[in-house]
Design a protein around this motif. Sequence first.
Motif, short mmCIF file in Angstrom:
data_model
loop_
_atom_site.label_atom_id
_atom_site.label_comp_id
_atom_site.label_asym_id
_atom_site.label_seq_id
_atom_site.Cartn_x
_atom_site.Cartn_y
_atom_site.Cartn_z
N GLN A 181 0.84 -1.19 0.00
CA GLN A 181 0.00 0.00 0.00
C GLN A 181 0.88 1.25 0.00
OE1 GLN A 181 -3.26 -0.26 -0.20
NE2 GLN A 181 -3.51 -2.45 0.24
N PRO A 182 0.31 2.44 -0.30
CA PRO A 182 1.12 3.66 -0.20
C PRO A 182 1.73 3.79 1.19
CG PRO A 182 -1.24 4.14 -0.42
CD PRO A 182 -1.06 2.71 -0.72
N THR A 183 3.05 4.01 1.24
CA THR A 183 3.80 3.90 2.49
C THR A 183 4.94 4.90 2.51
OG1 THR A 183 3.33 1.52 2.53
CG2 THR A 183 5.10 2.29 3.94
N ILE A 184 5.25 5.43 3.70
CA ILE A 184 6.42 6.28 3.89
C ILE A 184 7.44 5.52 4.73
CG2 ILE A 184 7.29 8.45 4.84
CD1 ILE A 184 4.56 9.67 4.42
N PHE A 185 8.63 5.36 4.20
CA PHE A 185 9.74 4.76 4.92
C PHE A 185 10.64 5.90 5.42
CE2 PHE A 185 8.40 1.60 1.77
CZ PHE A 185 8.20 0.49 2.58
N ARG B 255 -3.46 10.14 -3.17
CA ARG B 255 -3.41 9.56 -4.51
C ARG B 255 -2.22 10.08 -5.29
NH1 ARG B 255 -8.82 8.66 -7.75
NH2 ARG B 255 -9.45 6.73 -6.74
N ARG B 256 -1.35 10.84 -4.65
CA ARG B 256 -0.20 11.41 -5.34
C ARG B 256 1.08 10.59 -5.15
NH1 ARG B 256 -0.60 16.86 -6.87
NH2 ARG B 256 -2.60 17.82 -6.36
N LEU B 257 1.11 9.73 -4.12
CA LEU B 257 2.35 9.06 -3.75
C LEU B 257 2.12 7.58 -3.52
CD1 LEU B 257 3.47 11.71 -1.10
CD2 LEU B 257 4.34 11.53 -3.44
N TRP B 258 3.15 6.79 -3.81
CA TRP B 258 3.10 5.36 -3.46
C TRP B 258 4.22 5.03 -2.48
CZ3 TRP B 258 5.35 0.89 -6.71
CH2 TRP B 258 5.09 -0.33 -6.06
N LEU B 259 5.45 4.88 -2.95
CA LEU B 259 6.56 4.56 -2.06
C LEU B 259 7.38 5.83 -1.82
CD1 LEU B 259 7.77 1.19 -3.62
CD2 LEU B 259 6.16 1.53 -1.74
N VAL B 260 7.48 6.24 -0.55
CA VAL B 260 8.19 7.47 -0.20
C VAL B 260 9.33 7.13 0.76
CG1 VAL B 260 8.01 9.76 0.84
CG2 VAL B 260 6.09 8.82 -0.47
N PHE B 261 10.52 7.61 0.45
CA PHE B 261 11.67 7.48 1.35
C PHE B 261 12.02 8.88 1.84
CE2 PHE B 261 11.75 3.98 -1.64
CZ PHE B 261 11.89 2.89 -0.79
N TYR B 262 11.93 9.08 3.15
CA TYR B 262 11.96 10.42 3.73
C TYR B 262 13.07 10.57 4.76
CZ TYR B 262 10.23 14.43 6.47
OH TYR B 262 10.11 15.61 7.15
N ARG B 263 13.90 11.59 4.58
CA ARG B 263 14.97 11.92 5.50
C ARG B 263 15.94 10.75 5.70
NH1 ARG B 263 13.60 16.96 7.73
NH2 ARG B 263 15.47 16.89 9.01
N ILE B 264 16.39 10.19 4.59
CA ILE B 264 17.35 9.09 4.63
C ILE B 264 18.73 9.64 4.28
CG2 ILE B 264 17.88 6.79 3.78
CD1 ILE B 264 15.11 7.03 5.05
N ASN B 265 19.72 9.33 5.09
CA ASN B 265 21.10 9.71 4.79
C ASN B 265 21.92 8.44 4.61
OD1 ASN B 265 23.57 10.87 4.45
ND2 ASN B 265 23.85 11.42 6.59
N GLY B 266 22.03 8.00 3.36
CA GLY B 266 22.79 6.79 3.06
C GLY B 266 21.89 5.60 2.78
N MET B 267 21.57 5.40 1.48
CA MET B 267 20.69 4.28 1.11
C MET B 267 20.95 3.88 -0.32
SD MET B 267 16.54 4.14 0.79
CE MET B 267 15.81 2.79 -0.16
N SER B 268 20.84 2.57 -0.59
CA SER B 268 20.89 2.04 -1.95
C SER B 268 19.61 1.26 -2.22
CB SER B 268 22.11 1.13 -2.12
OG SER B 268 22.12 0.56 -3.42
N LEU B 269 18.96 1.57 -3.34
CA LEU B 269 17.83 0.79 -3.84
C LEU B 269 18.35 0.06 -5.07
CD1 LEU B 269 14.81 0.04 -3.96
CD2 LEU B 269 14.42 2.16 -5.23
#
Length: 453
Positions: A98-102, A133-147
Amino acid sequence: MKYCHISALVFCIFFLSLIVSIQARHHFHQKHRHSHSHSHKSSKTPHNFTFDVTKFGAIGDGITDDTESFKMAWDTACQTESQVNIIIVPKGFSFLIQPTIFTGPCHGYLVLKVDGTIMPPDGPDSWPKNNSRRLWLVFYRINGMSLEGSGLIDGRGHKWWELPCKPHRGPNGTTAPGPCDSPMAINFFMSSNLSVQELRVKDSPQIHFRFDACRSVHVESIHITAPRLSPNTDGIHIENSSDVRIYNTVISNGDDCVSIGTGCYDVDIKNITCGPGHGISIGSLGKYNTRACVSNITVRDSVIQMTDNGVRIKTWQGGSGSVSGITFSNIHMDNVRNPMIIDQFYCLNEGERCSNKTSAVVVSDILYTSIKGTYDIRNPPMSFACSDTVPCTNLTLSDIELLPDQGNMVLDPFCWNAYGDLRTLTIPPVFCLLDGFPQSILHNDIAHCSRDS
């Protein structure tokens, strides 16, 4: 009495052994519960931990909602104090999220390794009623990440594209009023030291990747696809971001392959294969009389094929700020409708908003070098349409060779209020650039943008 002493000694030994055993099991279960059976220290890198989402309860059948399992895996990895924490999305599974903020910040560097498939609810009717309805997967305030990974992020956008409000592109297409929000697939917001690599992403309802207020972003070897007529399916959009590198990537979709919004500087785009779609764009900028600042952008060593535009700068009338220090270098065009275009009259048929204004985003210091290939003769191969009151300045052309894909050569590139010079002869010839520097903007303060603007 002797036997009593022996019995007491045996009992004491047994009791002590029992206590040690219980403590050991208690310690094991505490550690086990804390880690959700998720981790083991890598034999190669002792400070890495892995977290498999299936160990947190994710089913991966494409039907069951696995959102909470992903959130648990993320939160556990984020809170674990080690150098690198790797969240595994295993191959052979399809996870419905589901739409989620990580959210971050996290204790260590995070790797989200997607080897399976991740997908959202199937269309507007399946979207949670209380979620944006504007966002699905959100990564917020991350310092150092690889997708990263060998898997697929499937945006399932087809039902969104068919909303009555969407711009249907057939000869009898219509656009009906009504809510038209559609989610962007992957959003990084206020984050830094980001890497995205090797993934396949397809069919986002709207933009596939969006980086907003981010710095130190490295995108490498990803593959983005959506149908040619899918509306607003930009491949990568960046805004208010700096130190962005996009390399060795293939994008075919229904909008810009890469779009660069306001607040961006120090962006390097190299070895992109773009098309079909709308090409690589800076803008649109200055909408609703806003201020826009973009500088130090390079697009090089790339192929743009069967697109509506090649390399484009687009601004709205009435804006302010500047676009400067732009280099388009060593780009091959294959049957592109508008290979080189500056459009300072960009408009989406919004009535009065499209009327000419006295202010504009200043466009200056634009270098086009080694741009070769073929164009669609429905439009001139070069078009520099600059503001009536704020001309474009210091446009430099070098080693340009553009020939018609079919038919006769268009001999008249279009210029309007565009100042610049030719370092070499061009094909077709360009005679329409104005010489020198216009007096009208010598003292124009709105042109100056600092990197804090």
